[in-house]
Every structure is written in structure tokens, then in C-alpha cells.
Write a protein that holds these residues in place. Structure first.
Motif, mmCIF file in Angstrom:
data_model
loop_
_atom_site.group_PDB
_atom_site.id
_atom_site.type_symbol
_atom_site.label_atom_id
_atom_site.label_comp_id
_atom_site.label_asym_id
_atom_site.label_seq_id
_atom_site.Cartn_x
_atom_site.Cartn_y
_atom_site.Cartn_z
ATOM 1 N N PHE A 631 0.829 -1.205 0.000
ATOM 2 C CA PHE A 631 0.000 0.000 0.000
ATOM 3 C C PHE A 631 0.866 1.257 0.000
ATOM 4 O O PHE A 631 0.527 2.275 -0.634
ATOM 5 N N TYR A 632 1.988 1.213 0.703
ATOM 6 C CA TYR A 632 2.886 2.369 0.715
ATOM 7 C C TYR A 632 3.445 2.618 -0.681
ATOM 8 O O TYR A 632 3.542 3.770 -1.125
ATOM 9 N N ALA A 633 3.803 1.533 -1.416
ATOM 10 C CA ALA A 633 4.383 1.684 -2.746
ATOM 11 C C ALA A 633 3.388 2.284 -3.731
ATOM 12 O O ALA A 633 3.726 3.194 -4.504
ATOM 13 N N VAL A 634 2.119 1.810 -3.723
ATOM 14 C CA VAL A 634 1.140 2.364 -4.669
ATOM 15 C C VAL A 634 0.772 3.798 -4.283
ATOM 16 O O VAL A 634 0.501 4.635 -5.145
ATOM 17 N N SER A 635 0.777 4.093 -2.957
ATOM 18 C CA SER A 635 0.470 5.459 -2.522
ATOM 19 C C SER A 635 1.545 6.429 -2.985
ATOM 20 O O SER A 635 1.257 7.530 -3.475
ATOM 21 N N GLU A 636 2.836 6.028 -2.844
ATOM 22 C CA GLU A 636 3.926 6.882 -3.278
ATOM 23 C C GLU A 636 3.892 7.094 -4.787
ATOM 24 O O GLU A 636 4.141 8.206 -5.281
ATOM 25 N N LYS A 637 3.589 6.045 -5.549
ATOM 26 C CA LYS A 637 3.527 6.217 -7.001
ATOM 27 C C LYS A 637 2.379 7.142 -7.400
ATOM 28 O O LYS A 637 2.520 7.952 -8.328
ATOM 29 N N LYS A 638 1.259 7.042 -6.683
ATOM 30 C CA LYS A 638 0.127 7.924 -6.960
ATOM 31 C C LYS A 638 0.524 9.386 -6.737
ATOM 32 O O LYS A 638 0.213 10.282 -7.544
ATOM 33 N N LYS A 639 1.244 9.639 -5.643
ATOM 34 C CA LYS A 639 1.679 11.012 -5.342
ATOM 35 C C LYS A 639 2.651 11.517 -6.397
ATOM 36 O O LYS A 639 2.576 12.681 -6.820
ATOM 37 N N GLN A 640 3.590 10.645 -6.842
ATOM 38 C CA GLN A 640 4.563 11.065 -7.850
ATOM 39 C C GLN A 640 3.886 11.412 -9.160
ATOM 40 O O GLN A 640 4.214 12.425 -9.806
ATOM 41 N N LEU A 641 2.911 10.605 -9.596
ATOM 42 C CA LEU A 641 2.231 10.867 -10.865
ATOM 43 C C LEU A 641 1.337 12.085 -10.775
ATOM 44 O O LEU A 641 1.211 12.856 -11.733
ATOM 45 N N ASP A 642 0.693 12.302 -9.606
ATOM 46 C CA ASP A 642 -0.144 13.501 -9.434
ATOM 47 C C ASP A 642 0.701 14.760 -9.473
ATOM 48 O O ASP A 642 0.267 15.818 -9.956
ATOM 49 N N ALA A 643 1.944 14.648 -8.984
ATOM 50 C CA ALA A 643 2.813 15.834 -8.935
ATOM 51 C C ALA A 643 3.208 16.290 -10.330
ATOM 52 O O ALA A 643 3.423 17.484 -10.558
ATOM 53 N N VAL A 644 3.317 15.337 -11.283
ATOM 54 C CA VAL A 644 3.706 15.724 -12.653
ATOM 55 C C VAL A 644 2.486 15.871 -13.555
ATOM 56 O O VAL A 644 2.624 16.076 -14.753
ATOM 57 N N GLY A 645 1.286 15.708 -12.984
ATOM 58 C CA GLY A 645 0.071 15.935 -13.752
ATOM 59 C C GLY A 645 -0.398 14.746 -14.560
ATOM 60 O O GLY A 645 -1.240 14.895 -15.443
ATOM 61 N N GLU A 646 0.128 13.555 -14.314
ATOM 62 C CA GLU A 646 -0.325 12.365 -15.042
ATOM 63 C C GLU A 646 -1.555 11.775 -14.367
ATOM 64 O O GLU A 646 -1.614 11.678 -13.133
ATOM 65 N N THR A 647 -2.538 11.416 -15.179
ATOM 66 C CA THR A 647 -3.769 10.807 -14.663
ATOM 67 C C THR A 647 -3.941 9.425 -15.280
ATOM 68 O O THR A 647 -3.251 9.064 -16.223
ATOM 69 N N GLY A 648 -4.899 8.700 -14.780
ATOM 70 C CA GLY A 648 -5.197 7.380 -15.317
ATOM 71 C C GLY A 648 -4.574 6.235 -14.530
ATOM 72 O O GLY A 648 -4.855 5.081 -14.804
#
Length: 739
Positions: A631-648
Motif C-alpha cells: 500500500f505504501y508503494a502504490v500510494s507513493e507512485k500515486k503522489k509522484q504521478l499527481d505531482a507531474v500531472g499524469e492521470t489514469g
């Protein structure tokens, strides 16, 4: 008179018309006092290519033809013969119909009451099924009778077994019962052919005694030449006396015995060749010639075996196949003679004896090969003038071979005994010399031992010093172990005040929140702002106290987990239910801390998973740690992608179970950030973590690895990629009682 002539002509016309319509052969009149063979005009032939025609189909067939008895182009193993027979005498005629070219013989004939009769005999029919005539059972003849003046239609079915050649020659012989009795009487009493049975029995006994004698020598001195020669003689006996052996022991199993007897000569020849090679011992001197003999012997054996199973297909002309087999046998034998001659040049006495034994048979076999080729390709019958002498010559050659070769083997045995006696004498002499040498060595060893005692004394002193150093090291290790126990105790004691610090800091934060909502609002505006700043600073400080207190508490818990030595209670556990429970527990725990966190949970549990005996709390701790990391790994990846504006991107954590042999596998997979290749080998080390400072202790995976591998004898492996995520596989052995 004229009317009678007209009636007779009309009757003859009707008979001729009936014959023309049915296509039956002319009637053959039988004389009761001789052996008779109807000519081809009185016999019609029908080919049964598959051997599947029934008698009714044969009776209705119009394919019967007049053919010669011998036709080399025939390719079927089953043929039907049709003839019409008439008893022209005034008495009942008892007849034998004989066929001496096939393995099975069936006859169908109409008796005097116009009823079809059937009998069957043959070389491959069990004796109990062969028809009996006054206690006499014939394997090549069948009995039937004709009433005075009776005319009958007779069908003869001749069949060869699949390993025999096609029926290129069809034979039919009619013999009265009286003539048959006289022939047997003359054979036994007048011609005294019973002597052959007597001498054949004596020869079988002598050969079997020779077999036993050679086996006894083999078990005595372990020389394989005697074993090979014993097997050679045994199968020679079987091959030369197969008919009598079948008559004596295998009357009810002729088919099996005849199948096996097809290979008696081949086995005899193989071990005969091996006997020669072992006797003269040529391997070190002439390896190429020896290998050539083995190669041709293998080709000969394979050709005979393949031909045995190929007669139905007729892929090779049978006469040429027979010639080729005989040539291959002579080639192998000729190479053996050449090998014997070469060994004679080296001065081998055994080779001279072997040549003396084998030359007569080799010359005779060359002669038989020439007669076979002359008869096959030049129609020259070179054996006609020899008559029975031919058989006697072959028997004499084999007898000479067996006698001389047996004498050579006896001489070899005597020489072996002499060598063994000489070896025993030499061994005793050697033992005496060794005893004297041993006494001399003992004296020398006394001096050497004294020197070694001094050296060993010095070594013992050095070993004593090493033992003292080792003792000091053990004491130091014991101190370190005690220190570890002390550390565990201190950590346990620290845990209690840490709990109070964490609890009171959380309570204090709640009290400050209440203070902000209540009394703070009652202060004057001039003081409210200042008091709010102070309360905010206090809240921030308390949060830091709570954060670092929790961090210290997790470190203490990790230290306690590593210091534990006792195992919990093991019990059969449903891993499907346990995995589902801790996945939900981990997910809702993370949701309680971060309300914005969302993740798709996927489960793939195999039904009827066997129970596994584990410490439930320990395996639950492992699963909880794996889920928290996922859960920590998917949460961190979600934050990284949101920071660069990637969705999906859709965070997903899945778990699956399956049974692989004697183990149960639990696989936890996420599509998170993944683990770098450079640190993948370090993730199970204590205090190693890839999380930011303050987010992890580095003890979770280390503790999980110890629980799985050391506590439960399982495996914990990881697969990771920066694009697809990480998969941890937990493999636990299945308890046998739960399978």
C-alpha cells in the motif's frame, strides 16, 4: 433303349450345366491303396489376402482359379483350396488329407448325410485341440471318410503365421488310413528310424551335461568364456532339437515356443562368436577387426529381427533375404577366422586350438552358401547327390567343433588352476617377505615415533594456548549474548514509558483542541491572537513528540522481535482466510490515517486449499508487513504521478494463493514504485529501508524473512520492476496430516 439314351444325355447335360454354373473343379476319383496328390486340374485356389474370409463367403466366392502348386509371386499367408472327391470303391474309404507347407490346416467337407463337417490342426495348434483318430493326433493331417460311391466337395484352408513367408507352395496329399498305418510301421519297425530318436536323446543329454559343466567352471573361476559357451551350447541344443523339445514340454504352447525358436540359432551364433572372441582375447591387439566383427554381428541380428516382423509386408524379396542372411553369417564367421589367424601370428596357443575347432565347420558353411547361391540363381541342385550324407557332414562338423573347443576350454581351465596355484605360492612368499619388511619398518618407526612424540608435545603446548584463547573468546561471546538479553530487557522497560509519552501527547493535543474551541474564545481580542500562537506551537510540539515517540516505539518493537527465542503455538490454519483478514486490516488501517487514500483490492484464492500448520500470529505479522509495504508503494507512485500531472493511474494490490506440489504459495503483488535492482539483495537485512527517514525502521522485512525461513522452513522471494511493480511470494510447506 432310345428313350434311355435320351434321358442319359439329358442328365449329363444337366450335370455339365451345373458344373459350368458353379465353376466347381472336375471330380477326382480316389484309389484306396496308395498316397495320391490330385493334379492342378482337379484343385482350385482362392487367395485370402487378409485372412478374414468366412467359410460361407468362400463357398459363395467366384474367385477360385486353377493355379500351379508353386508360384513364387504369391504374397498372401492364407489360401483356400477346393476339390471334389469320389469314392469309386464298394467300401467306406477312410482318408487323411495332409498339408506339409503351412502352420494351420482346416478342412470342410460334406458327409454322406449332406452335412458340412469341419476339422482343424497344425503345428501351432495346442495338442488338446488337435482332432484324435483312435488316439492318434496328427499335426499335418486331418481324417475324414467317404461312403461307397459318395462324391463330396472339400475345402482346404492353409495358413502360415505372420513370421513365416507367404504360401508360395500349396500342398495337398490324400492317403488312406491303411496306407498311413503301413507307412508308420515301416518307418519304425522296418527302416528302424527309431534309432534316430534314441541317438538324438543321447546327444541332448550330452549337450546339457556340457552346459552344466561350463556353468560350474564359470561360477568357480568367473571366466566369461565358459558362460558364453554354456549359453551357446544351450541354444544350439534348443535349435537342433526344437521339434522334440516341443513334443516333450510345450505341446499345449506350440505358438509361443515356435515364436521363440525362430531366434534360437541367432542367440546361439551371437554367443558362439562371443565365445571365440573371449577365448582368444584379441581386444588389445586388433581393436578394429574386433569392432568389425561386432558391427557385422549387430547388422545380422537386426536384419533377422526386422525380417521376422516384416513377412506380411514383403518389403524385401524373401529368397534374396535368405541369401543375404547366410552371407552375413559367413562374413561374421570369416572375420572371426581372420582374427584367429592374426592371433596365431602373435604366438597364441588358444588361437591355434580355436582354428583347429572351427575350420571344418567354416569350410562346410562356405560349401552350403555356394549350394544356396547355385540353387537360387543357377537352378543347380548340388546337394542331390549327397542325400543324407549332407546332414551327417553338418552333424560331424558341429560335433568336432564342440569336442575340440570343449577340450580347449578344459585345457584353459587346467592352466588357470596351475596359475592360481602358482599365484598362491608367490603370495605366501610375498607375505613372508612383507613380514620381514614389516619388522624392519617397526624398528625404524620406533625412532620416528620418538621424534614425533617430541614434536607432538610442542604441538600440544601450542594447542593449549589456542584453547585458552578460544575459551576467552567464548567468554566474550557469552558476555555479548548476556548483553543481548539485557538489551531486550531494557527495550521492554523503555516500551512502557514510551507508551505513556505517546498516549499523553495524544491526550494533550485533544485538550489543546478543546482549549482552542472553549476558553480561548473567551479571551479579549488583544490576547486571543497571542494565545492562539502559543497553543499552535504547543500543538506542533506535541505532534512532534507523538511522531518521534511512535518512531522510538517501533524501533523498540523491532528490537524485541529480534531478541525473541521462543516460538508460539502452531495450529492448522486456513491461509485464504488469514490473508484476506490481514489485507483488509492493513487497508483500513492506512485509510484511518489517510482518508484520501484509495486502492483496488484483488483476490484470487484457490478453493479447497489445504490447511497449513503455522504460528498464526507470526504469519499474520508477515502478511501485514507485506500489505503495508504494498500500500505504501502504490500510494507513493500515486503522489509522484499527481505531482507531474499524469492521470489514469489506478493503485492496485492483489493477492493469490495456490498449491505447488508439497507447498502452498501466497503471492502479494502491487503496481507501485518497485524496488531498485541495486538494493534488491539488501531488503531482507536488518535496519535496511528505502523509505524516508522517520517512515520505517528497516526491521519489517528482516523479521518477516526470519519468521518464514527459520521459523516455518519456507521461502520468501521478491520480484520487482520499476514499471510493473513488486511481487512477494511466500511459500510454506504443507502439513502431511492436512492433505
Amino acid at each position: 433303349m432310345k428313350n434311355r439314351c435320351l434321358l442319359l444325355c439329358f442328365w449329363l447335360g444337366m450335370q455339365l450345366s451345373a458344373v459350368a454354373q458353379t465353376g466347381l473343379p472336375p471330380v477326382f476319383s480316389i484309389r484306396p491303396d496308395s498316397v495320391q496328390t490330385p493334379d492342378t486340374t482337379h484343385i482350385q485356389v482362392l487367395e485370402d489376402a487378409r485372412g478374414e474370409l468366412t467359410f460361407e463367403q468362400v463357398r459363395q466366392s467366384s474367385a477360385f482359379r486353377v493355379e500351379p502348386f508353386f508360384d513364387p509371386t504369391r504374397r498372401a499367408h492364407v489360401y483356400w483350396l477346393r476339390m471334389r472327391l469320389r469314392n469309386t470303391g464298394s467300401d467306406t474309404l477312410n482318408l487323411y488329407l495332409g498339408d506339409f507347407s503351412s502352420n494351420y490346416l482346416d478342412i470342410y467337407w460334406l458327409n454322406s448325410r449332406n452335412q458340412w463337417q469341419h476339422q482343424r490342426t497344425g503345428e501351432l495348434v495346442p495338442l488338446s485341440q488337435v482332432p484324435s483318430r483312435n488316439g492318434n493326433k496328427e499335426r499335418n493331417r486331418l481324417f475324414f471318410s467317404l461312403a461307397p460311391g459318395q462324391t463330396t466337395t472339400l475345402y482346404q484352408r492353409s495358413e502360415n503365421a505372420f513370421w513365416r513367408p507367404p504360401l508360395t507352395y500349396l500342398s495337398t496329399q490324400l492317403q488312406s488310413e491303411e496306407s498311413r498305418i503301413r507307412a508308420v510301421f515301416n518307418y519304425i519297425r522296418v527302416e528302424k528310424e527309431w534309432k534316430n530318436y534314441f541317438f538324438d536323446g543321447i546327444m541332448i543329454g550330452i549337450l546339457l551335461l556340457a552346459v552344466c559343466y561350463n556353468l560350474l567352471i564359470f561360477f568357480s573361476i568367473k571366466d566369461r568364456v565358459y558362460l558364453h559357451f554354456a549359453i551357446c551350447l544351450f541354444f544350439f541344443t534348443l535349435d537342433r532339437n526344437a521339434f522334440w523339445i516341443q513334443q516333450a514340454f510345450f505341446e499345449e504352447y506350440p505358438y509361443v515356443f515356435n515364436v521363440l525358436s525362430h531366434f534360437f540359432f541367432l542367440i546361439f551364433f551371437i554367443f558362439f562368436t562371443q565365445s571365440i572372441r573371449k577365448f582368444i582375447q584379441p581386444v588389445p591387439a586388433f581393436p578394429r577387426l574386433n569392432k568389425a566383427i561386432g558391427g557385422f554381428l549387430l547388422v545380422t541380428s537386426l536384419f533377422i529381427v526386422v525380417l521376422f516382423f516384416s513377412f506380411n509386408k514383403v518389403w524385401f524379396p524373401l529368397n534374396e533375404a535368405d541369401v543375404l542372411i547366410n552371407i552375413l553369417i559367413r562374413v561374421v564367421y570369416g572375420l572371426c577366422i581372420i582374427l584367429i589367424l592374426k592371433m596365431m601370428k602373435t604366438g597364441s596357443v588358444d588361437a591355434r586350438l580355436a582354428l583347429l575347432a572351427n575350420v571344418p565347420l567354416f569350410i562346410f558353411w562356405l560349401f552350403t552358401l555356394s549350394t544356396l547361391v547355385a540353387g537360387q540363381y543357377f537352378n543347380a541342385d548340388m546337394l542331390k547327390s549327397l542325400g543324407r550324407t549332407f546332414g551327417y557332414l553338418e552333424s560331424i562338423c558341429f560335433a568336432w567343433l564342440i569336442i575340440v573347443f570343449s577340450g580347449a576350454l578344459i585345457n584353459r581351465y587346467n592352466l588357470t588352476k596351475q596359475r592360481l596355484a602358482q599365484q598362491i605360492i608367490e603370495k605366501e612368499q610375498l607375505e613372508r617377505e612383507r613380514e620381514l619388511e614389516r619388522s624392519r619398518l617397526i624398528e625404524e618407526q620406533k625412532i620416528v615415533l620418538e621424534q614425533q612424540v617430541e614434536e607432538r608435545t610442542a604441538q600440544l603446548k601450542a594447542s593449549l594456548e589456542d584453547l585458552r584463547m578460544t575459551q576467552d573468546q567464548l567468554v566474550q561471546k557469552e558476555k555479548m549474548a548476556s548483553l543481548g538479553e539485557l538489551t531486550a530487557g531494557i527495550a521492554h522497560e523503555i516500551q512502557n514509558p514510551l507508551n505513556f509519552v505517546n498516549n499523553f501527547s495524544e491526550v494533550s493535543i485533544e485538550l489543546l483542541d478543546e482549549l482552542k474551541e472553549g476558553p480561548l474564545q473567551q479571551l479579549p481580542d488583544s490576547e486571543k491572537e497571542y494565545a492562539g500562537e502559543i497553543l499552535g506551537d504547543l500543538t506542533q510540539n506535541l505532534e512532534k513528540i507523538t511522531h518521534h515517540g511512535n518512531r522510538a516505539s517501533s524501533i523498540v518493537k523491532g528490537m524485541l522481535a529480534h531478541s525473541r527465542t521462543a516460538d508460539g503455538e502452531r495450529r492448522p490454519t486456513d491461509l485464504n482466510a488469514l490473508a484476506d483478514e490481514f489485507m483488509r486490516l492493513s487497508y483500513h488501517g492506512l485509510r484511518a490515517k489517510d482518508k484520501t487514500f484509495n486502492c483496488e483490492l484483488a483476490t484470487q484464492f484457490i478453493p479447497n486449499l489445504p490447511l497449513v500448520t503455522v504460528v498464526t500470529q507470526d504469519i499474520g505479522r508477515v502478511l501485514l508487513n507485506l500489505f503495508n509495504n504494498a500500500f505504501y508503494a502504490v500510494s507513493e507512485k500515486k503522489k509522484q504521478l499527481d505531482a507531474v500531472g499524469e492521470t489514469g493511474y489506478k493503485p492496485t494490490v492483489s493477492i493469490s494463493t495456490k498449491q505447488v506440489g508439497k507447498t502452498v504459495e501466497i503471492r502479494v503483488t502491487d503496481n507501485g514504485t518497485g524496488i531498485p535492482e541495486a538494493v534488491k539483495t539488501k531488503i531482507f537485512q536488518p535496519f535496511f529501508t528505502t523509505k524516508p527517514a522517520g517512515s520505517g525502521t528497516g526491521l519489517g522485512l528482516s523479521l518477516s524473512y526470519d519468521i518464514v525461513t527459520k521459523g516455518h522452513g519456507g521461502l520468501l522471494t521478491v520480484e520487482s520492476d520499476s514499471t510493473t511493480g513488486t511481487a512477494f511470494t511466500l511459500a510454506l510447506p504443507v502439513d502431511r496430516d492436512s492433505e
